[in-house]
Write a protein that holds these residues in place. Structure first.
Motif, short mmCIF file in Angstrom:
data_model
loop_
_atom_site.label_atom_id
_atom_site.label_comp_id
_atom_site.label_asym_id
_atom_site.label_seq_id
_atom_site.Cartn_x
_atom_site.Cartn_y
_atom_site.Cartn_z
N ALA A 1 33.53 48.96 40.24
CA ALA A 1 33.03 48.13 39.14
C ALA A 1 34.05 48.02 38.02
O ALA A 1 34.26 46.94 37.45
CB ALA A 1 31.72 48.71 38.61
N GLN A 2 34.71 49.14 37.68
CA GLN A 2 35.70 49.11 36.61
C GLN A 2 36.89 48.23 37.00
O GLN A 2 37.41 47.47 36.17
CB GLN A 2 36.18 50.52 36.29
N HIS A 3 37.32 48.34 38.26
CA HIS A 3 38.44 47.52 38.71
C HIS A 3 38.08 46.04 38.65
O HIS A 3 38.89 45.21 38.20
CB HIS A 3 38.83 47.92 40.14
N ALA A 4 36.86 45.71 39.09
CA ALA A 4 36.43 44.31 39.04
C ALA A 4 36.38 43.82 37.59
O ALA A 4 36.83 42.70 37.29
CB ALA A 4 35.05 44.17 39.70
N GLY A 5 35.85 44.65 36.69
CA GLY A 5 35.78 44.26 35.29
C GLY A 5 37.14 44.10 34.66
O GLY A 5 37.41 43.12 33.95
N ASP A 6 38.04 45.05 34.91
CA ASP A 6 39.37 44.99 34.29
C ASP A 6 40.17 43.79 34.80
O ASP A 6 40.87 43.11 34.02
CB ASP A 6 40.14 46.28 34.56
N THR A 7 40.10 43.51 36.10
CA THR A 7 40.83 42.35 36.61
C THR A 7 40.15 41.06 36.16
O THR A 7 40.83 40.05 35.89
CB THR A 7 40.92 42.40 38.15
N GLY A 8 38.83 41.07 36.04
CA GLY A 8 38.12 39.90 35.51
C GLY A 8 38.51 39.62 34.07
O GLY A 8 38.72 38.46 33.69
N HIS A 9 38.64 40.67 33.27
CA HIS A 9 39.10 40.51 31.88
C HIS A 9 40.52 39.94 31.86
O HIS A 9 40.85 39.11 31.01
CB HIS A 9 39.08 41.85 31.17
N ALA A 10 41.37 40.42 32.77
CA ALA A 10 42.75 39.93 32.81
C ALA A 10 42.80 38.45 33.13
O ALA A 10 43.63 37.70 32.58
CB ALA A 10 43.54 40.73 33.85
N LEU A 11 41.91 37.98 34.01
CA LEU A 11 41.88 36.57 34.38
C LEU A 11 41.21 35.70 33.33
O LEU A 11 41.39 34.47 33.32
CB LEU A 11 41.16 36.41 35.73
N PHE A 12 40.43 36.31 32.45
CA PHE A 12 39.63 35.55 31.48
C PHE A 12 40.48 34.58 30.66
O PHE A 12 40.13 33.41 30.47
CB PHE A 12 38.88 36.52 30.56
N ASP A 13 41.61 35.07 30.16
CA ASP A 13 42.39 34.25 29.22
C ASP A 13 43.03 33.03 29.88
O ASP A 13 43.31 32.05 29.19
CB ASP A 13 43.46 35.11 28.55
N ILE A 14 43.26 33.07 31.19
CA ILE A 14 43.74 31.85 31.85
C ILE A 14 42.56 31.05 32.38
O ILE A 14 42.65 29.83 32.53
CB ILE A 14 44.76 32.16 32.97
N ALA A 15 41.43 31.73 32.63
CA ALA A 15 40.25 31.04 33.15
C ALA A 15 39.65 30.08 32.13
O ALA A 15 39.18 28.99 32.47
CB ALA A 15 39.20 32.05 33.61
N VAL A 16 39.66 30.48 30.85
CA VAL A 16 39.10 29.59 29.82
C VAL A 16 39.95 28.33 29.64
O VAL A 16 39.50 27.37 29.01
CB VAL A 16 38.94 30.32 28.46
N HIS A 17 41.15 28.34 30.22
CA HIS A 17 42.01 27.15 30.18
C HIS A 17 42.05 26.45 31.53
O HIS A 17 42.97 25.67 31.82
CB HIS A 17 43.42 27.54 29.74
N GLY A 18 41.06 26.76 32.38
CA GLY A 18 40.90 26.02 33.63
C GLY A 18 41.59 26.59 34.84
O GLY A 18 41.63 25.94 35.90
N LYS A 19 42.10 27.81 34.77
CA LYS A 19 42.80 28.42 35.89
C LYS A 19 42.02 29.63 36.41
O LYS A 19 41.75 30.58 35.67
CB LYS A 19 44.20 28.89 35.47
N PHE A 20 41.64 29.58 37.69
CA PHE A 20 40.99 30.70 38.38
C PHE A 20 39.67 31.12 37.71
O PHE A 20 39.33 32.30 37.67
CB PHE A 20 41.94 31.91 38.47
N GLY A 21 38.93 30.14 37.22
CA GLY A 21 37.67 30.44 36.55
C GLY A 21 36.64 31.04 37.47
O GLY A 21 35.95 32.00 37.11
N SER A 22 36.48 30.51 38.69
CA SER A 22 35.48 31.04 39.61
C SER A 22 35.80 32.48 40.01
O SER A 22 34.90 33.31 40.16
CB SER A 22 35.36 30.16 40.85
N GLU A 23 37.09 32.78 40.16
CA GLU A 23 37.48 34.14 40.52
C GLU A 23 37.20 35.11 39.38
O GLU A 23 36.72 36.23 39.59
CB GLU A 23 38.97 34.17 40.88
N ALA A 24 37.49 34.69 38.16
CA ALA A 24 37.20 35.54 37.00
C ALA A 24 35.71 35.79 36.88
O ALA A 24 35.27 36.92 36.64
CB ALA A 24 37.74 34.90 35.73
N ARG A 25 34.88 34.75 37.06
CA ARG A 25 33.43 34.93 36.97
C ARG A 25 32.92 35.85 38.08
O ARG A 25 32.04 36.68 37.85
CB ARG A 25 32.73 33.57 37.05
#
Length: 426
Positions: free
Chosen positions: A321-345
């Protein structure tokens, strides 16, 4: 005054300010006096001051003249381990009741059902022994127990709950470094103090007390390097990097993460995964899309080889769970700009679903981020449903980081034409 007077939140808050005027004011107005403060004139007489002088000390800049600080501490019989300055030899105030905080912490570690109130009560009801002339295995294990205990409290409730108590305990731990210690125990002592300082630093970070966090992380790093504790060093540098990233300095975060990779062959796969997720967070803040996905891929690869039995105790929190959360947080900042949003979610959703009850802060922060991302790039109605639950959970934490993430969520909601105040929380 009895031990519970000094270890009360009222006094610890004043002592943690390193301002003797505030300490004197807290002393005079403590609830132990039955709602009737000790008159300023009376305490001024004890301290060989006029009432006007004491008034200026209580409300003005922090007094800095050491001779006066020592004299006032002696008059009030403040326990030396709670002071931010060193008392001269022979000023240990033996007549003052003291709390054996370390023994209490070791005892509470074995009691999973302990509440914050019962913990503080236990500390108040326990008598302190003197700081030992020599430190050995028992004291080192007590320090480790205290660090593990408070790391657990931090993960469950956030850094604001008992931060002042931990800061006071850290001052005791640092004084152990001045005690006698056999060479065979030296590295263990420095490692234990470093681990406790890291815990205190992360609590300060979570409370957004950023100056305190930086100082405590620096102390932790010095202790880890003094002890040649490479695994602890990597964990501290990762936390320092996350702190720099959070405070708007992602390039510093990258530099610290790179430093943490020194002697990475001495680290476990879980620890290397942690470092790659930190690296990915920094790249995300900088908008480096390719670097983010590369670092997340390397983190996934390392985590696939994770062997929890090989990890040090401070890595117990880093599960799926922590790994999923930390990598999701890492993807968040590019996801809000349209990159890899589904993967971050997907990753943030996994963290929300799989975090255990003792990681409530991580679960809540991941839920807030998931709501923000969904509000920004997905369905506002779905985001509002997730967000209302997340905000209700955040209200039960003592985490300024969570509070700032809620503020960010409300900002995304306003841009989407939604107001969370209109959405009932479950």
């Amino acid at each position: 005054m009895p031990a519970h007077f000094w270890w009360s939140e009222h006094m610890l808050a004043a002592l943690s300010s390193w301002h003797m005027g505030r300490v004197i004011y807290a002393y005079r107005t403590h609830p132990i006096h039955g709602g009737q403060p000790i008159a300023q004139k009376r305490v001024a007489y004890w301290l060989d001051l006029t009432q006007a002088q004491l008034s200026r000390i209580e409300t003005g800049p922090a007094p800095e003249l050491l001779t006066k600080l020592i004299r006032w501490a002696r008059v009030l019989r403040i326990p030396a381990e709670l002071l931010w300055f060193k008392m001269p030899a022979g000023s240990t105030l033996d007549e003052v009741n003291r709390n054996d905080f370390l023994r209490a912490a070791a005892a509470v570690t074995a009691t999973a059902a302990a509440s914050p109130h019962s913990l503080l009560q236990m500390l108040n009801d326990t008598r302190l022994t003197e700081i030992p002339a020599r430190v050995g295995t028992a004291e080192i294990e007590q320090l480790r127990a205290a660090s593990d205990l408070f790391a657990g409290w931090d993960a469950l409730y956030g850094g604001g709950l008992v931060r002042e108590v931990v800061a006071a305990q850290l001052r005791v731990a640092v004084s152990y470094l001045r005690a006698g210690c056999a060479p065979k125990h030296r590295n263990g002592l420095y490692s234990a103090v470093g681990a406790l300082s890291h815990t205190a630093g992360f609590m300060a970070f979570d409370a957004c007390a950023h100056s305190d966090a930086a100082d405590m992380f620096d102390l932790a790093l010095k202790c880890a390097e003094e002890a040649d504790a490479w695994q602890l060093r990597a964990k501290i540098l990762s936390s320092m990097a996350r702190h720099r990233i959070w405070t708007g300095k992602p390039k510093d975060g990258l530099r610290l993460t790179q430093k943490a990779f020194l002697y990475s062959d001495r680290l476990t796969a879980t620890e290397r995964a942690m470092l790659y997720t930190t690296q990915a967070r920094a790249h995300g803040k900088l908008g480096h899309v390719q670097a983010v996905t590369t670092a997340v891929g390397r983190a996934d690869d390392q985590f696939s080889h994770s062997r929890p039995t090989e990890d040090p105790t401070w890595m117990n929190y880093y599960d799926t769970a922590q790994h999923a959360g930390d990598t999701g947080h890492a993807l968040f900042d590019i996801a809000v700009h349209g990159k890899f949003g589904s993967e971050a979610r997907r990753r943030l959703g996994t963290a929300v679903a799989d975090h255990t009850a003792d990681a409530e802060r991580s679960r809540t922060i991941s839920m807030i981020k998931l709501a923000s991302l969904t509000m920004s790039t997905g369905d506002p109605d779905e985001a509002a449903e997730i967000g209302s639950i997340a905000i209700a959970r955040a209200a039960g934490l003592k985490s300024m980081r969570a509070a700032e993430d809620v503020h960010e969520l409300r900002s995304y909601a306003r841009h989407a034409g939604r107001a969370f105040d209109q959405v009932p929380a479950e």
